[in-house]
Design a protein around this motif. Structure first.
Motif, PDB file in Angstrom:
ATOM      1  N   GLU A 130       0.832  -1.194   0.000  1.00 59.32           N
ATOM      2  CA  GLU A 130       0.000   0.000   0.000  1.00 59.32           C
ATOM      3  C   GLU A 130       0.872   1.251   0.000  1.00 59.32           C
ATOM      4  OE1 GLU A 130      -2.706  -0.004   3.256  1.00 59.32           O
ATOM      5  OE2 GLU A 130      -3.502  -2.014   2.817  1.00 59.32           O
ATOM      6  N   GLU A 131       0.413   2.280  -0.700  1.00 62.86           N
ATOM      7  CA  GLU A 131       1.133   3.557  -0.726  1.00 62.86           C
ATOM      8  C   GLU A 131       0.645   4.455   0.402  1.00 62.86           C
ATOM      9  OE1 GLU A 131       1.129   7.509  -3.504  1.00 62.86           O
ATOM     10  OE2 GLU A 131       1.377   5.593  -4.557  1.00 62.86           O
ATOM     11  N   HIS A 132       1.590   5.028   1.148  1.00 63.45           N
ATOM     12  CA  HIS A 132       1.262   5.940   2.243  1.00 63.45           C
ATOM     13  C   HIS A 132       2.289   7.066   2.289  1.00 63.45           C
ATOM     14  CE1 HIS A 132      -1.996   3.865   4.363  1.00 63.45           C
ATOM     15  NE2 HIS A 132      -1.344   2.723   4.192  1.00 63.45           N
ATOM     16  N   LEU A 133       1.898   8.179   2.869  1.00 63.72           N
ATOM     17  CA  LEU A 133       2.862   9.217   3.208  1.00 63.72           C
ATOM     18  C   LEU A 133       3.764   8.681   4.316  1.00 63.72           C
ATOM     19  CD1 LEU A 133       0.444  12.277   3.342  1.00 63.72           C
ATOM     20  CD2 LEU A 133       2.004  11.672   1.482  1.00 63.72           C
ATOM     21  N   THR A 184      23.696  19.603 -18.827  1.00 59.72           N
ATOM     22  CA  THR A 184      23.999  18.222 -18.455  1.00 59.72           C
ATOM     23  C   THR A 184      23.865  18.005 -16.948  1.00 59.72           C
ATOM     24  OG1 THR A 184      26.358  18.784 -18.323  1.00 59.72           O
ATOM     25  CG2 THR A 184      25.539  17.862 -20.405  1.00 59.72           C
ATOM     26  N   SER A 185      23.846  19.096 -16.194  1.00 58.43           N
ATOM     27  CA  SER A 185      23.595  19.051 -14.752  1.00 58.43           C
ATOM     28  C   SER A 185      23.117  20.436 -14.334  1.00 58.43           C
ATOM     29  CB  SER A 185      24.854  18.650 -13.968  1.00 58.43           C
ATOM     30  OG  SER A 185      25.871  19.631 -14.131  1.00 58.43           O
ATOM     31  N   ILE A 186      22.545  20.544 -13.131  1.00 55.17           N
ATOM     32  CA  ILE A 186      21.966  21.825 -12.726  1.00 55.17           C
ATOM     33  C   ILE A 186      21.785  21.861 -11.219  1.00 55.17           C
ATOM     34  CG2 ILE A 186      19.575  20.984 -12.967  1.00 55.17           C
ATOM     35  CD1 ILE A 186      18.806  23.739 -14.031  1.00 55.17           C
ATOM     36  N   LYS A 187      21.898  23.041 -10.651  1.00 59.09           N
ATOM     37  CA  LYS A 187      21.543  23.232  -9.246  1.00 59.09           C
ATOM     38  C   LYS A 187      20.067  23.595  -9.188  1.00 59.09           C
ATOM     39  CE  LYS A 187      24.176  25.102  -6.183  1.00 59.09           C
ATOM     40  NZ  LYS A 187      24.565  23.886  -5.434  1.00 59.09           N
ATOM     41  N   PHE A 188      19.412  23.187  -8.135  1.00 60.37           N
ATOM     42  CA  PHE A 188      17.976  23.398  -8.017  1.00 60.37           C
ATOM     43  C   PHE A 188      17.597  24.869  -8.147  1.00 60.37           C
ATOM     44  CE2 PHE A 188      14.296  24.126  -5.072  1.00 60.37           C
ATOM     45  CZ  PHE A 188      13.323  23.580  -5.905  1.00 60.37           C
ATOM     46  N   ILE A 189      18.375  25.755  -7.534  1.00 63.41           N
ATOM     47  CA  ILE A 189      18.056  27.186  -7.553  1.00 63.41           C
ATOM     48  C   ILE A 189      17.982  27.733  -8.983  1.00 63.41           C
ATOM     49  CG2 ILE A 189      20.459  27.957  -7.331  1.00 63.41           C
ATOM     50  CD1 ILE A 189      19.407  30.237  -5.537  1.00 63.41           C
ATOM     51  N   GLN A 190      18.750  27.118  -9.887  1.00 60.79           N
ATOM     52  CA  GLN A 190      18.763  27.586 -11.271  1.00 60.79           C
ATOM     53  C   GLN A 190      17.455  27.242 -12.013  1.00 60.79           C
ATOM     54  OE1 GLN A 190      22.484  25.470 -12.118  1.00 60.79           O
ATOM     55  NE2 GLN A 190      23.459  27.448 -12.562  1.00 60.79           N
ATOM     56  N   SER A 191      16.690  26.330 -11.463  1.00 55.03           N
ATOM     57  CA  SER A 191      15.424  25.953 -12.102  1.00 55.03           C
ATOM     58  C   SER A 191      14.267  26.839 -11.661  1.00 55.03           C
ATOM     59  CB  SER A 191      15.080  24.494 -11.770  1.00 55.03           C
ATOM     60  OG  SER A 191      14.636  24.375 -10.425  1.00 55.03           O
ATOM     61  N   LEU A 192      14.498  27.673 -10.635  1.00 53.92           N
ATOM     62  CA  LEU A 192      13.396  28.406 -10.031  1.00 53.92           C
ATOM     63  C   LEU A 192      12.914  29.600 -10.844  1.00 53.92           C
ATOM     64  CD1 LEU A 192      14.391  28.272  -6.248  1.00 53.92           C
ATOM     65  CD2 LEU A 192      12.794  26.822  -7.521  1.00 53.92           C
ATOM     66  N   GLU A 193      13.638  29.952 -11.899  1.00 55.16           N
ATOM     67  CA  GLU A 193      13.126  31.024 -12.758  1.00 55.16           C
ATOM     68  C   GLU A 193      12.040  30.501 -13.700  1.00 55.16           C
ATOM     69  OE1 GLU A 193      15.703  32.174 -16.239  1.00 55.16           O
ATOM     70  OE2 GLU A 193      17.244  31.152 -15.020  1.00 55.16           O
ATOM     71  N   PHE A 194      11.832  29.181 -13.676  1.00 50.47           N
ATOM     72  CA  PHE A 194      10.808  28.571 -14.527  1.00 50.47           C
ATOM     73  C   PHE A 194       9.685  27.989 -13.669  1.00 50.47           C
ATOM     74  CE2 PHE A 194      14.935  28.148 -16.652  1.00 50.47           C
ATOM     75  CZ  PHE A 194      14.676  28.810 -17.840  1.00 50.47           C
ATOM     76  N   GLU A 195       8.512  27.868 -14.275  1.00 53.89           N
ATOM     77  CA  GLU A 195       7.373  27.289 -13.561  1.00 53.89           C
ATOM     78  C   GLU A 195       7.565  25.781 -13.385  1.00 53.89           C
ATOM     79  OE1 GLU A 195       3.497  29.981 -14.385  1.00 53.89           O
ATOM     80  OE2 GLU A 195       4.134  28.740 -16.077  1.00 53.89           O
ATOM     81  N   HIS A 196       7.140  25.303 -12.214  1.00 49.28           N
ATOM     82  CA  HIS A 196       7.322  23.901 -11.851  1.00 49.28           C
ATOM     83  C   HIS A 196       6.004  23.133 -11.878  1.00 49.28           C
ATOM     84  CE1 HIS A 196      11.488  23.276 -10.037  1.00 49.28           C
ATOM     85  NE2 HIS A 196      11.528  24.497 -10.560  1.00 49.28           N
ATOM     86  N   VAL A 197       6.132  21.835 -12.024  1.00 48.18           N
ATOM     87  CA  VAL A 197       5.022  20.907 -11.827  1.00 48.18           C
ATOM     88  C   VAL A 197       5.352  20.146 -10.547  1.00 48.18           C
ATOM     89  CG1 VAL A 197       3.701  18.982 -12.773  1.00 48.18           C
ATOM     90  CG2 VAL A 197       4.744  20.670 -14.315  1.00 48.18           C
ATOM     91  N   GLY A 198       4.506  20.278  -9.527  1.00 46.46           N
ATOM     92  CA  GLY A 198       4.830  19.692  -8.232  1.00 46.46           C
ATOM     93  C   GLY A 198       3.889  18.577  -7.822  1.00 46.46           C
ATOM     94  N   LEU A 199       4.341  17.797  -6.829  1.00 47.56           N
ATOM     95  CA  LEU A 199       3.496  16.771  -6.222  1.00 47.56           C
ATOM     96  C   LEU A 199       2.739  17.371  -5.049  1.00 47.56           C
ATOM     97  CD1 LEU A 199       5.893  13.683  -6.247  1.00 47.56           C
ATOM     98  CD2 LEU A 199       4.046  14.204  -7.844  1.00 47.56           C
ATOM     99  N   SER A 200       1.885  16.602  -4.437  1.00 50.74           N
ATOM    100  CA  SER A 200       1.041  17.060  -3.330  1.00 50.74           C
ATOM    101  C   SER A 200       1.872  17.682  -2.206  1.00 50.74           C
ATOM    102  CB  SER A 200       0.255  15.874  -2.773  1.00 50.74           C
ATOM    103  OG  SER A 200      -0.269  16.177  -1.508  1.00 50.74           O
ATOM    104  N   PRO A 201       1.354  18.735  -1.572  1.00 50.30           N
ATOM    105  CA  PRO A 201       2.057  19.369  -0.442  1.00 50.30           C
ATOM    106  C   PRO A 201       2.309  18.416   0.726  1.00 50.30           C
ATOM    107  CG  PRO A 201       0.336  20.810  -1.269  1.00 50.30           C
ATOM    108  CD  PRO A 201       0.160  19.489  -1.964  1.00 50.30           C
ATOM    109  N   ASN A 202       1.620  17.275   0.762  1.00 47.43           N
ATOM    110  CA  ASN A 202       1.814  16.323   1.858  1.00 47.43           C
ATOM    111  C   ASN A 202       3.021  15.418   1.656  1.00 47.43           C
ATOM    112  OD1 ASN A 202      -0.504  17.115   3.308  1.00 47.43           O
ATOM    113  ND2 ASN A 202      -1.805  15.915   1.951  1.00 47.43           N
ATOM    114  N   THR A 203       3.596  15.431   0.454  1.00 50.17           N
ATOM    115  CA  THR A 203       4.694  14.500   0.167  1.00 50.17           C
ATOM    116  C   THR A 203       6.028  15.024   0.681  1.00 50.17           C
ATOM    117  OG1 THR A 203       5.059  15.498  -2.014  1.00 50.17           O
ATOM    118  CG2 THR A 203       3.517  13.645  -1.892  1.00 50.17           C
ATOM    119  N   ALA A 204       6.956  14.088   0.897  1.00 43.30           N
ATOM    120  CA  ALA A 204       8.295  14.449   1.374  1.00 43.30           C
ATOM    121  C   ALA A 204       9.036  15.288   0.343  1.00 43.30           C
ATOM    122  CB  ALA A 204       9.084  13.191   1.711  1.00 43.30           C
ATOM    123  N   VAL A 205       8.857  14.998  -0.947  1.00 42.64           N
ATOM    124  CA  VAL A 205       9.543  15.743  -2.005  1.00 42.64           C
ATOM    125  C   VAL A 205       9.111  17.206  -1.994  1.00 42.64           C
ATOM    126  CG1 VAL A 205       9.811  16.008  -4.492  1.00 42.64           C
ATOM    127  CG2 VAL A 205       9.891  13.751  -3.488  1.00 42.64           C
TER     128      VAL A 205
END
Length: 305
Positions: A130-133, A184-205
């Motif tokens: 079963e999948e759980h948080l 070929t690689s990137i730091k997360f902060i460099q992606s923040l100028e673009f819009e994101h697709v995110g998972l539920s606010p309840n997830t660890a990610v």
């Protein structure tokens, strides 16, 4: 504590699902008057009105809505009890309930469990997954309703035993025509100028990324929030945003869609998973066998990589 009759609860749910007593009576092969009597007794026992009866049917009161939610959960549990007992009559000698986070299930866990169940010596062991948080799965293992839990190892395992399982690497998934696609690689902060697709606010990610952005005084602009990785990849494939995903999950989508995975170089982008358990559960033969197999599979994978 009130001894609430299980049949009365089942008939209550039938009335709710059918919208009226007559249709519920036909479904349950019982007289409408018998259902009405049981519902009246149930309301009297609980001391509150559950249904508003009218010429066209029955409507739930707020208390009725609350009870229906509990009844559905209870009926599901009863069905599982019956199925479990039937499986033991059919020859099953062990039963393991495994709860895991979405990332763990989406990656290698299902393959590992399938390999375990294919072994001839495990043919009489039943495994439910079963999948759980993370917080919910830890509670399930702590309370004994689950045998093993698999989640990210930064979770608060409380008094549970836990051992290392597998690791993964986070990456940014982008459309092949996206401005970042040449990286070929990137730091997360460099992606923040673009819009994101995110998972539920309840997830660890989700929580991990929010903290990472906040440390740099930034925020994440979400174009869309979806319920699972499959949906996230499909939104990225439509070139509507970028998404942080595990490379291990994204490899197959990279072949299916017009997307590219760019590994994140941030230290927190390498995640370690752990298997948690109660010591008492670990001593059960079926649980012990599955735990040993999962740890062996993880060790073999490390040697190959």
């Amino acid at each position: 504590m009130r001894d609430i009759d299980l049949k009365s609860l089942r008939l209550f749910a039938a009335v709710c699902e059918n919208g009226n007593i007559k249709a519920a009576a036909e479904q349950e092969h019982i007289e409408p008057s018998a259902i009405s009597k049981r519902l009246a007794q149930l309301e009297d026992q609980l001391g509150i009105q559950l249904l508003i009866r009218g010429r066209t049917g029955a409507e739930l009161t707020p208390a009725g809505h609350a009870l229906l939610e509990h009844v559905r959960s209870l009926m599901f549990t009863v069905q599982r009890i019956e199925a479990d007992m039937d499986s033991f009559k059919g020859g099953v000698k062990g039963h393991v309930r495994l709860v895991a986070s979405a990332s763990a299930i989406a990656e290698s866990l299902l393959d590992d469990v399938a390999a375990f169940m294919r072994k001839p010596e495990n043919k009489d062991i039943k495994v439910d997954i079963e999948e759980h948080l993370s917080v919910d799965l830890i509670h399930a293992v702590s309370s004994g309703t689950a045998s093993l839990g698999v989640c990210w190892d930064n979770a608060d395992f409380e008094a549970l035993e836990h051992v290392p399982y597998r690791s993964d690497q986070l990456a940014i998934a982008v459309h092949n025509d996206h401005p970042l696609a040449g990286r070929t690689s990137i730091k997360f902060i460099q992606s923040l100028e673009f819009e994101h697709v995110g998972l539920s606010p309840n997830t660890a990610v989700y929580r991990l990324l929010q903290k990472a952005a906040a440390r740099d005084g930034k925020s994440i602009r979400y174009r869309s929030v979806v319920s699972n990785f499959d949906a996230a990849f499909r939104v990225v494939a439509a070139n509507l945003g970028v998404s942080v995903v595990p490379i291990q999950v994204g490899a197959s989508y990279e072949r299916m869609f017009d997307i590219k995975l760019i590994p994140l170089t941030d230290k927190w982008a390498v995640r370690n998973f752990a298997i948690c358990f109660n010591e008492s559960n670990k001593n059960k033969p079926a649980v012990s066998s599955l735990l040993d197999f999962l740890l062996s599979s993880a060790h073999t994978n490390k040697l190959r990589s």
